[in-house]
Design a protein around this motif. Structure first.
Motif, short mmCIF file in Angstrom:
data_model
loop_
_atom_site.label_atom_id
_atom_site.label_comp_id
_atom_site.label_asym_id
_atom_site.label_seq_id
_atom_site.Cartn_x
_atom_site.Cartn_y
_atom_site.Cartn_z
N GLN A 196 5.62 14.61 -12.76
CA GLN A 196 5.28 16.03 -12.65
C GLN A 196 5.74 16.68 -11.33
N GLY A 197 5.97 15.89 -10.26
CA GLY A 197 6.24 16.52 -8.97
C GLY A 197 5.00 17.28 -8.52
N PRO A 198 5.10 18.20 -7.55
CA PRO A 198 6.31 18.55 -6.82
C PRO A 198 6.61 17.66 -5.62
N THR A 199 5.77 16.70 -5.31
CA THR A 199 6.13 15.80 -4.21
C THR A 199 7.28 14.91 -4.65
N PHE A 200 8.18 14.61 -3.73
CA PHE A 200 9.12 13.53 -3.96
C PHE A 200 8.31 12.23 -3.88
N GLU A 201 8.94 11.11 -4.19
CA GLU A 201 8.18 9.87 -4.34
C GLU A 201 7.98 9.14 -3.01
N THR A 202 6.89 8.40 -2.95
CA THR A 202 6.66 7.52 -1.80
C THR A 202 7.52 6.27 -1.98
N PRO A 203 7.73 5.50 -0.90
CA PRO A 203 8.49 4.25 -1.05
C PRO A 203 7.88 3.34 -2.12
N ALA A 204 6.57 3.24 -2.17
CA ALA A 204 5.92 2.37 -3.16
C ALA A 204 6.16 2.89 -4.57
N GLU A 205 6.17 4.23 -4.72
CA GLU A 205 6.42 4.80 -6.05
C GLU A 205 7.86 4.53 -6.51
N TYR A 206 8.81 4.69 -5.58
CA TYR A 206 10.21 4.38 -5.94
C TYR A 206 10.33 2.94 -6.43
N LYS A 207 9.66 2.05 -5.68
CA LYS A 207 9.72 0.63 -6.05
C LYS A 207 9.14 0.42 -7.45
N MET A 208 7.97 1.03 -7.70
CA MET A 208 7.34 0.91 -9.01
C MET A 208 8.26 1.44 -10.11
N LEU A 209 8.87 2.59 -9.85
CA LEU A 209 9.70 3.23 -10.89
C LEU A 209 10.89 2.34 -11.22
N HIS A 210 11.44 1.69 -10.19
CA HIS A 210 12.57 0.80 -10.43
C HIS A 210 12.13 -0.43 -11.23
N ILE A 211 10.99 -1.00 -10.83
CA ILE A 211 10.48 -2.19 -11.55
C ILE A 211 10.17 -1.83 -13.01
#
Ligand code: HPA
Length: 273
Positions: free
Chosen positions: A188-203
């Motif tokens: 949903q945004g509008p925040t860009f992702e945190t490092p942990a969120e990027y990691k989760m999204l990739h996994i």
């Protein structure tokens, strides 16, 4: 007025403004307005003038429906899309897709800007979206289902049309445009992702993440439209490497990639039109 009646009323309004009968609809995401330059315009209607349309508020979005031709092929183009984070409901976000369908559009092409979560990707890459993961908090089909618009439980085994993907890959190769393939995760945004969120999204299986597209694609599939979607990777979020992102950087990267995106989409329109 029911959603169906609103769609019909809006389509009728548009048909008074233009005789154009496009079968292809195109949604331009943030910073990707370049396609506007290759279209031979026939009519232009600001969203603000269209009954029942939401009004766009985001920088970089001009907010109008453009009718015209690309290489002789009729299209309707949404310059500027509506985002859930602006405060609209998903029904509002996807309303223009419903209207396109009512106008006779059977193929929807969507472009967007996204953050790469795949470490093999680079800023400026084009990624053909082959699948998506919907992590938005509101589903665009939640609530009463009007069978005139589509079935209650739509199949989603092929959200992005395989034939269109194959054609686009061939056209990209012919034009020496590198394209990646990947799964887009919609948040949903509008925040860009945190490092942990990027990691989760990739996994989870995501190659790119963004704040648009998924709801529009679901509604297009609800209406049995064929869908092709393509993303410009405007930044890279790789686990454990904190990156700062600004909207300006996203727009700049999208603008830089817009010409090759426009060339590819124009070639695709010409081929299928
Ligand atoms: N997340 C991260 N980067 C992005 C996005 C996003 O939603 N959109 C464009 N670049």
């Amino acid at each position: 007025m029911s959603l169906y009646d609103q769609i019909q009323a809006t389509a009728a309004f548009i048909q008074q403004k233009t005789k154009s009968q496009p079968k292809i609809g195109i949604i331009l995401g943030s910073g990707l307005g370049g396609l506007i330059d290759v279209i031979q315009k026939e009519a232009e209607i600001p969203y603000a003038d269209i009954p029942n349309f939401p009004v766009s508020t985001v920088k970089g979005h001009s907010g109008k429906l453009v009718f015209g031709a690309i290489d002789g092929c009729q299209v309707v183009l949404m310059s500027g899309m509506f985002h859930y984070y602006e405060g609209y409901s998903m029904e509002e976000v996807t309303f223009p897709v419903r209207v396109m369908k009512a106008l006779g559009v059977d193929t929807l092409i969507v472009s967007n800007a996204s953050g790469g979560t795949n470490p093999a990707f680079n800023i400026g890459d084009l990624m053909i979206i082959k699948d998506h993961i919907n992590l938005c908090p509101e589903h665009p089909l939640r609530g009463h289902n009007d069978e005139r618009l589509g079935t209650r439980f739509p199949d989603m085994s092929q959200p992005y049309d395989h034939e269109l993907i194959e054609i686009a890959k061939q056209l990209a190769a012919q034009q020496h445009i590198d394209v990646r393939m990947g799964t887009y995760i919609g948040l949903q945004g509008p925040t860009f992702e945190t490092p942990a969120e990027y990691k989760m999204l990739h996994i989870m299986g995501g190659d790119a993440v963004g704040m648009s597209t998924v709801a529009e694609v679901i509604v297009a599939r609800h209406g049995s439209m064929r869908v092709f979607a393509i993303s410009v990777i405007t930044d890279i979020g790789i686990s454990d490497v904190p990156i700062t992102i600004t909207h300006e950087e996203v727009l700049a990267a999208a603008n830089a990639a817009a010409p090759k995106m426009a060339a590819l989409v124009a070639a695709l329109v010409k081929r299928i039109g």
